[in-house]
Every structure is written in C-alpha cells, then in structure tokens.
Design a protein around this motif. Structure first.
Motif, PDB file in Angstrom:
ATOM      1  N   UNK A 215     -39.571 -73.508  61.627  1.00  0.00           N
ATOM      2  CA  UNK A 215     -38.373 -72.696  61.848  1.00  0.00           C
ATOM      3  C   UNK A 215     -37.749 -72.313  60.513  1.00  0.00           C
ATOM      4  N   UNK A 216     -37.032 -71.227  60.514  1.00  0.00           N
ATOM      5  CA  UNK A 216     -36.376 -70.809  59.277  1.00  0.00           C
ATOM      6  C   UNK A 216     -34.981 -70.273  59.550  1.00  0.00           C
ATOM      7  N   UNK A 217     -34.124 -70.438  58.565  1.00  0.00           N
ATOM      8  CA  UNK A 217     -32.769 -69.890  58.695  1.00  0.00           C
ATOM      9  C   UNK A 217     -32.839 -68.390  58.447  1.00  0.00           C
ATOM     10  N   UNK A 218     -32.241 -67.640  59.361  1.00  0.00           N
ATOM     11  CA  UNK A 218     -32.391 -66.193  59.308  1.00  0.00           C
ATOM     12  C   UNK A 218     -31.107 -65.518  58.806  1.00  0.00           C
ATOM     13  N   UNK A 219     -29.959 -66.095  59.198  1.00  0.00           N
ATOM     14  CA  UNK A 219     -28.701 -65.443  58.853  1.00  0.00           C
ATOM     15  C   UNK A 219     -27.592 -66.496  58.844  1.00  0.00           C
ATOM     16  N   UNK A 220     -26.692 -66.381  57.871  1.00  0.00           N
ATOM     17  CA  UNK A 220     -25.565 -67.304  57.797  1.00  0.00           C
ATOM     18  C   UNK A 220     -24.283 -66.491  57.661  1.00  0.00           C
ATOM     19  N   UNK A 221     -23.321 -66.724  58.539  1.00  0.00           N
ATOM     20  CA  UNK A 221     -22.008 -66.091  58.365  1.00  0.00           C
ATOM     21  C   UNK A 221     -20.946 -67.178  58.469  1.00  0.00           C
ATOM     22  N   UNK A 222     -19.698 -66.811  58.195  1.00  0.00           N
ATOM     23  CA  UNK A 222     -18.605 -67.770  58.301  1.00  0.00           C
ATOM     24  C   UNK A 222     -18.309 -68.429  56.980  1.00  0.00           C
ATOM     25  N   UNK A 223     -17.654 -69.564  57.036  1.00  0.00           N
ATOM     26  CA  UNK A 223     -17.139 -70.202  55.829  1.00  0.00           C
ATOM     27  C   UNK A 223     -17.039 -71.699  56.083  1.00  0.00           C
ATOM     28  N   UNK A 224     -16.628 -72.413  55.059  1.00  0.00           N
ATOM     29  CA  UNK A 224     -16.579 -73.875  55.138  1.00  0.00           C
ATOM     30  C   UNK A 224     -15.889 -74.328  56.431  1.00  0.00           C
ATOM     31  N   UNK A 225     -16.546 -75.265  57.116  1.00  0.00           N
ATOM     32  CA  UNK A 225     -15.983 -75.782  58.363  1.00  0.00           C
ATOM     33  C   UNK A 225     -16.401 -74.994  59.585  1.00  0.00           C
ATOM     34  N   UNK A 226     -16.798 -73.739  59.371  1.00  0.00           N
ATOM     35  CA  UNK A 226     -17.044 -72.866  60.516  1.00  0.00           C
ATOM     36  C   UNK A 226     -18.155 -71.849  60.222  1.00  0.00           C
ATOM     37  N   UNK A 227     -19.362 -72.355  59.959  1.00  0.00           N
ATOM     38  CA  UNK A 227     -20.497 -71.459  59.703  1.00  0.00           C
ATOM     39  C   UNK A 227     -21.199 -71.137  61.022  1.00  0.00           C
ATOM     40  N   UNK A 228     -21.694 -69.915  61.130  1.00  0.00           N
ATOM     41  CA  UNK A 228     -22.550 -69.543  62.254  1.00  0.00           C
ATOM     42  C   UNK A 228     -23.922 -69.204  61.690  1.00  0.00           C
ATOM     43  N   UNK A 229     -24.957 -69.851  62.217  1.00  0.00           N
ATOM     44  CA  UNK A 229     -26.285 -69.719  61.629  1.00  0.00           C
ATOM     45  C   UNK A 229     -27.304 -69.302  62.681  1.00  0.00           C
ATOM     46  N   UNK A 230     -28.085 -68.273  62.362  1.00  0.00           N
ATOM     47  CA  UNK A 230     -29.207 -67.888  63.214  1.00  0.00           C
ATOM     48  C   UNK A 230     -30.458 -68.587  62.705  1.00  0.00           C
ATOM     49  N   UNK A 231     -31.149 -69.277  63.605  1.00  0.00           N
ATOM     50  CA  UNK A 231     -32.371 -69.983  63.222  1.00  0.00           C
ATOM     51  C   UNK A 231     -33.544 -69.363  63.979  1.00  0.00           C
ATOM     52  N   UNK A 232     -34.561 -68.957  63.222  1.00  0.00           N
ATOM     53  CA  UNK A 232     -35.751 -68.414  63.876  1.00  0.00           C
ATOM     54  C   UNK A 232     -36.752 -69.543  64.130  1.00  0.00           C
ATOM     55  N   UNK A 233     -37.011 -69.806  65.407  1.00  0.00           N
ATOM     56  CA  UNK A 233     -38.043 -70.785  65.752  1.00  0.00           C
ATOM     57  C   UNK A 233     -39.327 -69.998  65.940  1.00  0.00           C
ATOM     58  N   UNK A 234     -40.208 -70.140  64.936  1.00  0.00           N
ATOM     59  CA  UNK A 234     -41.437 -69.351  64.989  1.00  0.00           C
ATOM     60  C   UNK A 234     -42.289 -69.809  66.169  1.00  0.00           C
ATOM     61  N   UNK A 235     -43.018 -68.849  66.742  1.00  0.00           N
ATOM     62  CA  UNK A 235     -43.816 -69.156  67.935  1.00  0.00           C
ATOM     63  C   UNK A 235     -44.915 -70.149  67.590  1.00  0.00           C
TER      64      UNK A 235
END
Ligand code: FAD
Ligand code: SF4
Ligand code: SF4
Ligand code: SF4
Ligand code: SF4
Lengths: 662, 129
Positions: A215-235
């Motif tokens: 799996x890999x991290x695809x996108x990170x938004x937000x800030x300290x305490x409140x990050x939103x992260x998209x994780x790609x789980x490869x097939x």
C-alpha cells in the motif's frame, strides 16, 4: 500609543562581541512608543525572563521587543513569559540580531548599525500590534506510520503500547524492511531474523495496530491533529482474509522468471510470491507483470490449487481515506546504483557484489543456502577483497558527500564471519578511515584485526580487472606502507553508499516536510528536536532522517513515538491566530488568492456587502481559519489589497520597511 | 612571500586544484599506471603543494613518468584531481627554463627511449603553440 519595552540580549559573547548592545539600548530609548530599555547577558535565562516580566508589570508595558536570537529559537519562550506577566503574547516581537546580524558580520560598527535598524523595525511593528487569540482544534487520536522497517515497526509498537491506535503503511508485500534481509547483526552478531521476526509478529497481532502492506500513501491534507490521508491498497490479487498462507500457489506457479527483490536479484521467484518465508502478513501477491494469466489470459493454476479459494484475478486497487492526528515517516533507505563506478567491474563480473548481496549469500535462506560461493562458478572464494566507502564521502558528481556510517561496522562483521566460518579464506579490507564510534564498536573492529587477522589496508582500490582465469585482479594503494598492491581475488565486495528511499522526495512534498540536498528528511532542530520535522505533526524515524544502524534506529523510533504520544494525549490544540482574512468591502472575488493558497483554505461565498455608498450581494473570499497556516501567499496575490494577515498586516510590514529605510 | 610560497600559489592557480580538499584516500595512487616509476606518488603531490615543497616537485621524476592518462582526475572522489598538479608543475618547470612552451624540435631531445608515447601525444596536445 503603546508603552513598549525593549530588551537587548548579549547571548554571552555571541551577540555582544560583535554588536554594541549598550548603543542599541540607547537608540531604543529614542524610538516612538518606547518607555523602557535594558540589556542583559542571557535574556532567555530565568533571571532574564524575570527582568522582562517585572518590567511589564512595573512599567505597565503594552508591547515588548526582544533583540536576541532567531524567533525560531525563542519566540515561544519569550511570548510565554509575557503571557505569564499578563500581556497578550502576540504583543511581543523578536528582532533577530544574532543569526541575521552578529553571526554574519565581523565589523562592530556595521553590525551595531544593523542591529539598531532591526530593533527599530520591530518597534515600528509592535506599535501597530493588536492582541490576538488562538482558536482550538481537535486531535484525532490515531497515528499513521509510513514504512514498515524496524523503525516503523518499533514506533508503531511503542505508540500502540501507550494505548493509541496506529496504522502502518508499507509499500512492499511484507513489513520488515532491510533488517529482514540481513544475516547476522553487529556488534553482537545475533541473527537478524531472530530479533526482528518476533517484533513483526507482535505488531501484526497487536489489537491497536493495523498493517496495510502493498500500500502507498496517495494524498495528505489537513494539519497537525487532524490529517486526512488517502491510502492506495494495491491489488494483491489474493484475498488476505481467506488466504491461509499454505504456499501451494507459489510452488505450483509455472512462471518462475522474475528476479527476487528480497534476494537483490540473485535468485528467481514465482509470479505469485511472498518475499520471504517469515513475511508478515504471510499472504502472497501476484506480480501481474510476470503472471501468465494476466499476460495471456491462460494459466490460472494458482486459483485451481488454492485450497482456500483466495485467488482473485479481478481485484482492483482500492483507495481508503483515514484520519490521523500525527504522521511518522519511516521510509528507510536503499543502496546507490553502481552504474557510474565502472572501475570496480560490478556490471562485468558476477563475483563483484555489494555488501547487501553478501548478506543474502551468507543467509541460510538466501540464494546459495548460506554457502559462501562465487556466483559465477559456485566455487568457494579463497581470496576476498572488501572495498569501503564506495560512493560515500565523494565530493564529485558520482557519489554522496556524506559518510554512510554503517559500512565500516558491517564490513568488519562480514570479514569476521567469513574468517570464522572459512578460516582458509584470506580477507583484505581497503579503507580510507575506519569509523567505529559506538558502544563496543571499536573493540569489534579490533577483534577482526587481532583475533581474525583480517588484513586492513589504508588506501583505495583503483581498478578491478576480471582475468581470463576467472579471478579478479585488484589494484589498490597501501598509502601507509607506500606501495601499490595487486591482489588476485576470487570475490570483491563493495560497501556501497546508502541513500534515502527514492519515494521519500514525493512523500515529503505530500507532507510539506522538508528534505536536505541528499534527500534525507530534515529535523526541526539538529540537536534539540531530532525526531520532529519542521512541519507540525510530522515525525521522523530511522534512516529516512540520516544514516544509522539498528540500535540508533530503534532509539530514534522510540523517541518519535514519545513525541506522537505527547501529541495524541492532548484533547485540543491551540491554533495559530496569525491567519488571513479578506476585507469584504475591497474583495472583488477574483479568485487570485484561492489559486495561490497551498492549503486550500480559501473559498468564496455570496455575501451582502455594506459600506459607504455600497449595498449589494457579492462573491467574496472567505478564509477557513483552521486550514490557514498563515503563509501570507494570498496577501501578496490579492490585486485589490483586500487580503490581510493577522499579526503580519500590510500596515505592519510597511511600517517595518519604513523604519528600516528611515 | 617566499619564493616557495609564490610557487605554491602559482601551481594552485595554474592547476585550479585545491589541495586541502584531499582526504588521503589513495585512490589516485591506486589507479595510477606509472606508479612504480614515480618517486613522488600521486597522493603525495598534494602534500608537497601544501608544504610548499615545489622545488622537489618540479625536479621530480614523476613529471616525466606521469602519462597524463587522467585516471586520477576521473576517479578522485573529492574532485582534487591531483594529475592537474603534475601538469602545472611541468608548466612551472618549463617557464623557469624560459619560454612557456615547447617547440616541436625541442621534444625529441628531452625523450629517452622509455618515454611513453601517450605522454608525447598529450604534451603536444597541451603545450603546442
Ligand atoms: C549491508 C548492510 C548490513 C547491515 N548490517 C547491520 C548490522 O549488522 N547491524 C546494525 O545495527 N545495522 C545494520 N545495517 C543497518 C540497518 O539495515 C538499518 O539501520 C535499518 O534497516 C534501518 O531501518 P529503517 O526502518 O529506518 O529502514 P528500512 O529497513 O529501509 O525500512 C524502511 C521501510 O519503509 C518502506 N518504505 C519506503 N518508502 C515507502 C513509502 N513511500 N511508503 C510505504 N513504505 C515505504 C520500505 O519498503 C521498508 O520496508 C546494515 C545495512 C546494510 C545495508
Ligand atoms: S495465474 Fe499467474 S500467479 Fe497464478 S499460477 Fe498462473 S502464472 Fe502464477
Ligand atoms: S562508515 Fe566507513 S565505509 Fe562507510 S562511508 Fe563512512 S567511513 Fe566509509
Ligand atoms: S495565508 Fe492565505 S494562502 Fe496562506 S494558508 Fe492562509 S489562506 Fe492560504
Ligand atoms: S584520489 Fe583525490 S582525495 Fe584521494 S588521495 Fe588522491 S587526490 Fe586525495
């Protein structure tokens, strides 16, 4: 009118040796708004801080200027002190007369003049300061660890033990990292797998830890305490819940031509594979580039033989979105490519190998079953030459300028292990310096020389020439004995430099974390904040921050965990009040600010705008104070001067410039 | 400034080499094909310049024996490129003899039968008018 106090710090001799602090004090007294000024040896000390607090109370100060080191160093310290004395902390400003003045000037006259100007600018700003109040933001009580090597595993275990949830994202099919590839480890020579695999299993079994491999991290938004992260789980093409790890599929898979990444390409693996027997999770993945079913549509053997019905050729990449309060980078390293080092014949001869390849060859589960043999003809080597610092400590274009730190020790380890197991083998090590500054490290190296009679030669190797009889002619220098040496070797081992994982650069951009010129992630302070990135909420663990061995990696991993735990234990965080705001009367809704905002903090709303001669509904910019990081990009982009930043208003900055140009 | 210091500075100017960058790894010496015939070895050129012993350097046999093959220049990990010092020492020696350059006629007299032809080619390449 403000009542401003100016405090000029000597910083021992750091400032006072180059800046006439008394004169800065005298000049301060003449500035508008200044009612009090004094100097002191160490303003940041308890006595110094007491001076500031007392003066605030005694003189009834409404603003403070401290002429000292960089605000990065002590702005927080002094603001806390002001707050303790009843002043709004944002009424205090720093004039940096150390990094920006005394440290870079030699002449007292020039330096003093500049210090006075910097002091004046700060006073001019404070004259326009207004009290600001921090808001609050929430803390998501879960951490993300990127990279599942020993660093990531240890950080995750420590966070989980403190009771917080942790996710590990690992790009390969198994956690373990480089340590899983090692045979025995210095300085105690215990088997790497024996100390690593229990930790891998512990992490997998821990109720607070989730592991996303492949799996890999695809996108990170937000800030300290409140990050939103998209994780790609490869097939994976294998259902992780159904698979029992029996391994039948790998045995029966007819496609066995792919190079094993785990064995550094020294052996082949099947298209459906787990990288090594102790992999966690023990669930294979299908490498679709080598799978016959994916290439031609025929085969499907694995699906037929799998007793659990776990094979799923239709599986697709899946993107999940998760929230985290803190993120730890633990992406580790790889060895540099040796393409530019023709002189060592690495490409030409299979018997010239890297140290990591040697680890695999010496490992019982490796390509030669743990027998030390030449890859060309399977014969045991009688003469082995090790070359240290290959690509490290290079000021040229070919290599890395830094010392890779681990190779002196692992080369001594390799030399000793070989002399121990194969006493008939001659081992020579070419070195520039032997660097062994660790606990029991020098003793370890000396044992290689004194007990195992490894032949250490100070000097480098000029060239390695493959001979018609299959040997390798090594031409090197012995600069202590003053001779050129020629050795007919059967095997040459290169201690190649290590470099940060190539994905670290992309990841750093996603995390807005900084990296140095070599691609290592940068710490917030090289001495005092070694496991934090300058970006709040991002922490560093292991070799992604700089070369280190396992003991050091594990210590740093624990330290990073403590910082994460400290953050997650808070319910709320104070936000930075220095955020942007648009003046609705002046804003014409042109979108210039939203286009430059790196944090996506600006949106537009239709609002009723009332002013002298105006009353209409207009599209205007609205800043989300929780997302705004106060970078100020929008204030300069705004063509109508509508955007302003609290704490750094256009008026304040103009006043500073005016004071400097006065 | 003493004569030796002046000469050392001249050598640094001509060669563009900063001898202080050398870490004494010996790669140049390890790579040098004429090593055996040199009295001052490639990694030692640097020390001679640092110590200001330019006389010794310009009189050294190494000046004739260096092939100008550029191996040490290519491979020096610190980009010191010690071969350039030899080159500069040769120029210095030539200048001291008067006249900065060799003429084609002069060359054969200076050669002994052992002088490698690669050196001759290289010398023509660099010192011809
Ligand atoms: C030949 C050799 C011998 C050694 N011998 C010893 C020894 O005897 N004793 C000793 O103390 N040390 C030794 N070391 C050093 C040891 O290997 C390191 O200290 C240790 O592996 C560092 O761990 P790490 O977790 O920081 O990095 P790594 O082990 O490199 O782990 C990083 C992990 O992160 C993953 N990753 C990378 N990028 C991403 C991404 N973008 N997203 C998701 N995952 C990612 C990687 O796949 C990997 O699993 C040796 C090193 C070498 C090269
Ligand atoms: S389908 Fe692909 S992975 Fe499965 S056995 Fe065939 S080649 Fe191997
Ligand atoms: S640790 Fe030793 S071998 Fe590795 S780069 Fe540093 S000095 Fe060279
Ligand atoms: S200051 Fe402006 S550009 Fe910077 S983060 Fe805040 S809103 Fe975005
Ligand atoms: S190769 Fe370069 S750094 Fe190494 S000894 Fe020679 S001149 Fe010095």
């Amino acid at each position: 009118m403000q009542r401003i106090g100016v405090f000029v710090c000597h910083c021992g001799s750091n400032i006072a040796a180059t800046v006439d602090v008394k004169r800065v004090v005298e000049c301060a007294r003449l500035e508008p708004g200044v009612v009090f000024a004094e100097d002191y040896q160490y303003m940041c000390s308890e006595a110094g801080q007491t001076k500031i607090a007392d003066a605030i109370k005694r003189e009834g100060l409404t603003g403070v200027v401290v002429c000292s080191c960089s605000p990065r160093m002590h702005e927080a310290t002094f603001r806390k002190c002001a707050e303790g004395a009843g002043l709004n902390p944002y009424m205090l400003e720093i004039a940096n007369i150390r990094e920006q003045c005394s440290w870079i000037h030699k002449d007292m006259e020039t330096a003093t003049e500049k210090a006075v100007v910097l002091m004046r600018a700060a006073v001019a700003k404070v004259n326009l300061n207004v009290p600001l109040k921090s808001g609050e933001s929430r803390v998501t009580k879960r951490a993300l660890v990127i990279g599942g090597g020993i660093a990531g595993i240890q950080t995750a275990l420590d966070i989980a033990e403190a009771g917080y949830e942790v996710d590990i994202v690992e790009k390969t099919p198994s956690i373990g990292g480089r340590m899983a590839q090692l045979d025995k480890t210095f300085p105690t020579l215990d088997c790497s797998a024996c100390i690593l695999t229990p930790k891998m299993v512990e992490a997998a079994a821990h109720e607070k830890i989730r592991i996303f491999t492949y799996s890999e991290v695809e996108k990170v938004t937000g800030f300290v305490g409140d990050f939103t992260v998209d994780i790609r789980k490869k097939a994976r093409s294998v259902d992780i819940d159904k698979c029992t790890g029996c391994g039948v599929c790998q045995e029966k898979c007819p496609s066995k031509t792919a190079k094993s990444e785990f064995n550094r390409g020294l052996s082949k693996r099947s298209a459906i594979y787990t990288p090594f027997a102790q992999a966690v999770p023990n669930v294979p993945v299908i490498d679709r580039e080598h799978c016959i079913k994916f290439k031609t549509g025929k085969c499907g053997v694995c699906s037929k033989v799998c007793p659990a019905g776990a094979i799923d050729y239709e599986m697709r990449d899946e993107i999940i979105t998760e929230k985290y309060g803190a993120i730890v980078a633990a992406t580790g390293f790889d060895m540099i490519s040796l393409d530019k080092y023709d002189e060592y014949a690495y490409k030409k001869s299979p018997d010239v190998i890297t140290s990591l390849e040697l680890e695999r060859i010496m490992n019982a589960a490796g390509p030669t079953g743990g027998h030390l043999e030449r890859l060309s003809d399977g014969k045991p080597p009688k003469n082995i030459v090790f070359i240290q610092c290959v690509g490290s400590r290079c000021a040229d274009k070919r290599g890395k300028s830094y010392c890779s730190k681990i190779c002196c020790m692992y080369t001594a380890k390799h030399a000793m292990l070989i002399r121990d197991k194969y006493p008939d083998t001659n081992v020579t090590v070419f070195y520039i310096d032997v660097r062994t500054p660790g606990k029991n490290f020098d003793e370890f190296y000396r044992r290689a020389v004194e007990e195992y009679h490894v032949n250490y030669i100070k000097g480098q190797v000029g060239k390695v020439l493959p001979q018609p009889d299959g040997t390798l002619l090594v031409q090197g220098a012995d600069i202590i004995d003053g001779r050129q040496v020629l050795i007919n070797a059967d095997m040459v081992v290169l201690a190649a430099a290590i470099e940060p994982d190539p994905t670290a650069r992309k990841l750093a951009t996603m995390l807005t974390a900084s990296i140095d010129t070599n691609g290592f992630l940068t710490e917030a302070h090289p001495k005092l904040r070694p496991v934090e990135s300058p970006t709040a909420g991002i922490f560093l663990s292991g070799v992604c921050q700089g070369p280190k061995d396992i003991p050091e990696t594990v210590s740093q991993a624990g330290a990073a965990a403590v910082k994460v735990i400290g953050l997650l234990s808070k319910d709320k965080l104070l936000t930075n009040p220095c955020t942007a705001k648009a003046d609705e009367l002046m804003c014409n809704g042109c979108s210039a600010c939203a286009n430059v905002c790196p944090y996506g903090a600006i949106s537009y709303e239709d609002r009723e705008v009332r002013g002298i001669g105006v009353r209409e509904v207009r599209r205007v910019a609205v800043v989300n104070g929780a997302l705004c990081q106060g970078c100020g990009a929008c204030t300069v982009a705004c063509p109508s001067g509508a955007m302003d930043l609290f704490g750094f208003s256009n008026r304040q900055i103009t006043a500073e410039v005016d004071a400097i140009c006065r | 400034m003493t004569k030796a210091e002046k000469q050392a500075e001249l050598i640094r100017d001509i060669s563009g080499v900063d001898p202080y960058k050398c870490m004494k790894c010996g790669k140049c010496t390890a790579t040098c094909p004429s090593y055996a015939e040199m009295d001052i070895k490639p990694h030692q050129f640097v020390s001679f310049v640092i110590r200001g012993e330019i006389e010794a350097l310009t009189k050294s046999r190494s000046l004739e024996k260096c092939l100008s093959c550029f191996a040490c220049i290519e491979r020096c990990p610190r980009s010191v490129e010690p071969g350039r010092l030899i080159d500069a020492a040769r120029q210095l020696a030539a200048r001291e003899r008067g006249g900065g350059f060799l003429t084609t006629e002069e060359v054969p007299e200076m050669c002994d039968p052992d002088t490698p032809s690669q050196l001759l080619v290289s010398a023509y390449r660099r010192y011809r008018r």
